[in-house]
Design a protein around this motif. Structure first.
Motif, mmCIF file in Angstrom:
data_model
loop_
_atom_site.group_PDB
_atom_site.id
_atom_site.type_symbol
_atom_site.label_atom_id
_atom_site.label_comp_id
_atom_site.label_asym_id
_atom_site.label_seq_id
_atom_site.Cartn_x
_atom_site.Cartn_y
_atom_site.Cartn_z
ATOM 1 N N UNK A 211 0.816 -1.070 -0.028
ATOM 2 C CA UNK A 211 -0.060 0.027 -0.077
ATOM 3 C C UNK A 211 0.788 1.106 -0.119
ATOM 4 N N UNK A 212 2.101 1.197 -0.275
ATOM 5 C CA UNK A 212 3.008 2.324 -0.513
ATOM 6 C C UNK A 212 3.248 2.766 -1.933
ATOM 7 N N UNK A 213 3.070 4.022 -2.167
ATOM 8 C CA UNK A 213 3.438 4.498 -3.344
ATOM 9 C C UNK A 213 4.650 5.416 -3.461
ATOM 10 N N UNK A 214 5.498 5.204 -4.404
ATOM 11 C CA UNK A 214 6.729 5.764 -4.210
ATOM 12 C C UNK A 214 7.235 6.373 -5.474
ATOM 13 N N UNK A 215 7.725 7.659 -5.234
ATOM 14 C CA UNK A 215 8.192 8.333 -6.763
ATOM 15 C C UNK A 215 9.475 9.073 -6.214
ATOM 16 N N UNK A 216 10.438 9.047 -7.335
ATOM 17 C CA UNK A 216 11.719 9.498 -7.409
ATOM 18 C C UNK A 216 11.457 10.988 -7.921
ATOM 19 N N UNK A 217 11.425 12.212 -7.409
ATOM 20 C CA UNK A 217 11.322 13.337 -7.955
ATOM 21 C C UNK A 217 12.528 14.276 -7.980
ATOM 22 N N UNK A 218 13.029 14.688 -9.261
ATOM 23 C CA UNK A 218 14.200 15.601 -9.330
ATOM 24 C C UNK A 218 14.050 16.965 -8.600
#
Length: 806
Positions: A211-218
């Motif tokens: 249930x964890x949404x993860x994103x790498x954002x510059x």
């Protein structure tokens, strides 16, 4: 890439002497040999006292010395210089190391490098002039000076093409005249690469399952990588492209600061946002953003400490009733889906107060009632009639009750979604109205047909006594013509009430359109263009060709009237297989194969509020005196009586389209033949006894006179009982002609009683109602039918055919 040419570099450093060139050592050798030869010649001259012998000896010595000198210059001795560097061996050793190696001399020239150096630095640039940025070059230059001075130097970190290196410099060589540069990959963890690998790999999937949404954002705010769970929620599907999107635009927040995915809108699950910069203290460093579903972000506002929490929200969401909660100030805290549908709340446009849902006149009443319940002034629930802003025509009941023990929530609102119920109610009212009007139209048409039968019949009898050219002939003809026009009006009424007498045949729609196309061109005139196109694989339909032509003519004439300045009318036919009907998802059309007829125009169109009324009888948009309002109702009745369906679509200023769906006729079904072949004029006269039963005196009188004039013996009865009594007297009857609907005893009941005694009795029914409607209630065989109104000729023709039938 290959290493630089090392041998060429060493030769340039110590150039080879040119062959036969004078050399300092050779000059001394020549002088010594010459002196020795001269001394030897003097001794021989002194001893022999012969100049020729002495000169020959000197010349021989000089020649021998010269030859030896030339041979030495041509073939010098091979000597091994102690301390010479074998660069091929050095390069071979460097290639087997796990580092990029380069060697420079004191002049700053690159004299050796391994393949890894060329691969990492895109060629063989000479250190420190590598493509590592100005800061890296400065570091390497300073390290080079330190290495020449101290013997060695180190550089901890150099970045190049996304890679990080450390460098060690050593002064080396037999005379310490070379510098060895050794570069190795930096052994510290690359958080950016590792974060991307974690997100896009199996680790990201495991986080999504939890249930964890993860994103790498510059640092610029754009998404560089995201796991599948984030992509599915943010973009609507797991395989959507997400890299490069602005992260902020993927989220929305409400007035309370609760964030949700923009794709899910206001109904989406509230989210908790956590962020972790990859490099602390670095400006524009990439950041890991974690999104977790937070069920308490909204439910906490509803319940507060000790309140209802998420359980109340879940319960209210499951109920089919439209429910909402507000605080004491009247602001919405929660709205379930049923309430949103009933109130017409669009996704993403959640109102602040309940008063925002109603018309302006009802705002004050709603706000005051909510305030009183929220303040606890009223403990019980109450209803208030309001008109919603999205549907102000129909008042609805808004139930309001005080809520206690729910924390912030103070008022409970209930609103029933009555749109479907109202729609069904309108449909039921419309169907009831149409049925009542249809019954009225059928009854009026029946009585009117009796009157017209008498008028037309008497006109025919009078025409028999007048020849063309008589003073009364034209007047009688005009009476008959007007009567026929009135008969056409009754047929329209019967068509609307679906009680018209049809003669269905199996036919193809293109054939019907071809028959009527010339008439349509004359009706449309020169300002309207007629376009006709037919599809392929059209199935045959079963319909009355004459009535189908009337449908086409009525629709085309209406299209012409909607284009006073000209335009175009398009008639199309195409096949609609059952699979396409299934995809249409229509609740009206049964899933069978259809042949469709579409008639469209480029006229003024019909307003949306008028579309539901266009098939009603006597409804018309034309000016007074230019339309009866029966055209489209007639079309509707004929299509429905033929087992088809008709739909209209129109937009103001864009034109109108009518689509008729007729079911494809099953070839295996029994095909009904058309009407019986007409009897020739010379065969209308006959003989025999006919019993005529008719309750309408005027119809009975004209029918009796018409049959008598054609040679028949006619007995009459005004009802069924009288007819049975006459039959019981033993009168020989060749044909029984009877009305269907009569008081006391109707025609079918009388015929059943009569056939018990005379089973072979021939029957001809006549009625102002439709034959199809009557045959449903007449379970008799060997029965002919004559619709009213009829002429004398038609009556004689039907009688002759019935008596001659076996």
């Amino acid at each position: 890439m290959n290493a630089p040419p090392l041998q060429a570099l060493t030769e340039d450093a110590a150039p080879r002497p040119t062959p036969l060139a004078p050399h300092a050592g050779d000059r001394w050798l020549v002088l010594i040999v010459g002196a020795a030869a001269l001394f030897s010649g003097l001794l021989i001259l002194w001893a022999s006292q012969n100049l020729a012998i002495a000169a020959g000896f000197v010349a021989t010595l000089v020649l021998i010395a010269t030859l030896m000198l030339v041979f030495r210059r041509l073939y010098p001795p091979q000597q091994t210089v102690v301390g010479t560097i074998d660069w091929s061996l050095t390069r071979e050793a460097a290639d087997n190391d796990n580092a990029a190696v380069a060697i420079t001399d004191r002049a700053g020239r690159l004299v050796c490098a391994n393949d890894l150096f060329g691969a990492w630095f895109q060629g063989f640039p000479t250190p420190p002039s590598l493509a590592v940025g100005q800061a890296g070059i400065t570091q390497l230059t300073a390290a080079g000076r330190d290495a020449w001075r101290d013997g060695q130097a180190d550089v901890d970190l150099i970045e190049f093409n996304g890679m990080r290196f450390s460098a060690r410099l050593l002064r080396s060589g037999q005379s310490d005249d070379h510098l060895l540069w050794r570069f190795r990959r930096h052994r510290t963890l690359d958080l950016r690469a590792e974060a991307r690998r974690l997100i896009e790999g199996e680790g990201g999937d495991r986080l999504g399952e939890a249930g964890i949404m993860i994103a790498l954002v510059g640092g610029e705010g754009r998404i560089r990588a995201a796991n599948r769970a984030f992509v599915a929620r943010a973009a609507g599907r797991a395989d959507a492209p997400i890299e490069g999107r602005d992260f902020v635009t993927q989220l929305v927040s409400d007035r309370e600061g609760v964030i949700r995915f923009a794709e899910e809108g206001a109904k989406g699950t509230a989210l908790r946002l956590l962020q972790m910069p990859l490099e602390a203290g670095v400006i524009d460093s990439p950041t890991l953003l974690f999104l977790i579903d937070d069920e308490y972000a909204v439910s906490g506002r509803i319940g507060g400490p000790g309140g209802t929490g998420s359980h109340l929200q879940t319960l209210l969401s499951m109920l089919p009733l439209g429910l909402a909660l507000t605080d004491r100030d009247g602001r919405f805290l929660f709205v379930n889906d049923a309430f949103a549908r009933a109130a017409g709340i669009d996704e993403g446009t959640m109102p602040v107060y309940p008063g925002d849902l109603v018309v302006r006149e009802d705002k004050a009443a709603v706000a005051d009632t909510v305030r009183r319940f929220g303040a606890g002034q009223q403990a019980l629930s109450g209803d208030i009639a309001v008109r919603l802003r999205n549907n102000p025509e129909e008042p609805v009941a808004l139930t309001i009750a005080g809520a206690r023990g729910l924390g912030e929530a103070a008022v409970l609102l209930s609103l029933k979604d009555s749109s479907e119920e109202s729609k069904l109610k309108r449909q039921a009212e419309q169907a009831t109205k149409m049925q009542a009007v249809g019954q009225l139209a059928g009854g009026v048409a029946h009585d009117f047909n009796n009157i017209l039968t008498a008028i037309i019949g008497h006109s025919d009898l009078m025409l028999m006594r007048h020849a063309p050219g008589d003073s009364d002939y034209d007047d009688i003809q005009q009476i008959k013509s007007n009567s026929n026009r009135a008969a056409a009006l009754t047929r329209q009424l019967l068509a609307f009430s679906r009680q018209q007498t049809l003669r269905p045949q199996v036919l193809q729609l293109p054939d019907v359109i071809s028959e009527v196309s010339n008439l349509l061109k004359r009706l449309l005139g020169e300002t309207v263009i007629l376009n006709v196109s037919h599809g392929r694989n059209l199935g045959a339909v079963r319909a009355d060709p004459g009535q189908l032509e009337q449908v086409i003519v009525n629709l085309v004439v209406n299209a012409r009237d909607a284009m006073p300045k000209g335009g175009s009318v398009t008639i199309q036919t195409y096949a609609v297989p059952a699979r396409d009907v299934r995809q249409m998802g229509s609740e009206i059309l049964p899933i069978v194969d259809y042949t469709a007829l579409k008639i469209s125009d480029t006229g003024t169109g019909i307003a949306s509020e008028l579309l539901p009324k266009i098939f009603e009888p006597f409804f018309t948009t034309k000016e007074v005196g230019k339309g009866t309002g029966l055209g489209l109702s007639t079309v509707y009745g004929i299509v429905k009586q033929s087992g088809g369906f008709i739909f209209a679509d129109s937009r103001l200023g864009e034109g109108t389209s009518f689509i008729i769906y007729l079911p494809v006729h099953d070839a295996e079904e029994a095909v009904e033949t058309g009407p019986a072949p007409k009897v020739k004029q010379g065969e209308l006269w006959g003989s025999g006894t006919i019993l005529l039963v008719e309750d309408e005196d005027m119809v009975r009188a004209v029918a009796e006179r018409a049959l008598t004039r054609h040679g028949y013996t006619v007995l009459t009865a005004s009802n069924g009982e009288d007819a049975l009594e006459m039959l019981a007297q033993g009168v020989e009857i060749d044909l029984l002609i009877s009305d269907v609907v009569m008081p006391t005893m109707d025609g079918p009941t009388m015929v059943r009683q009569a056939r018990k005694t005379w089973p072979d009795l021939k029957i001809l029914f006549m009625s102002g109602y439709a034959e199809e409607q009557l045959r449903k209630s007449i379970d008799l065989d060997r029965v002919a039918f004559l619709p009213k109104p009829f002429s004398v000729h038609q009556l004689a023709e039907a009688t002759r055919a019935a008596i001659g039938a076996k």
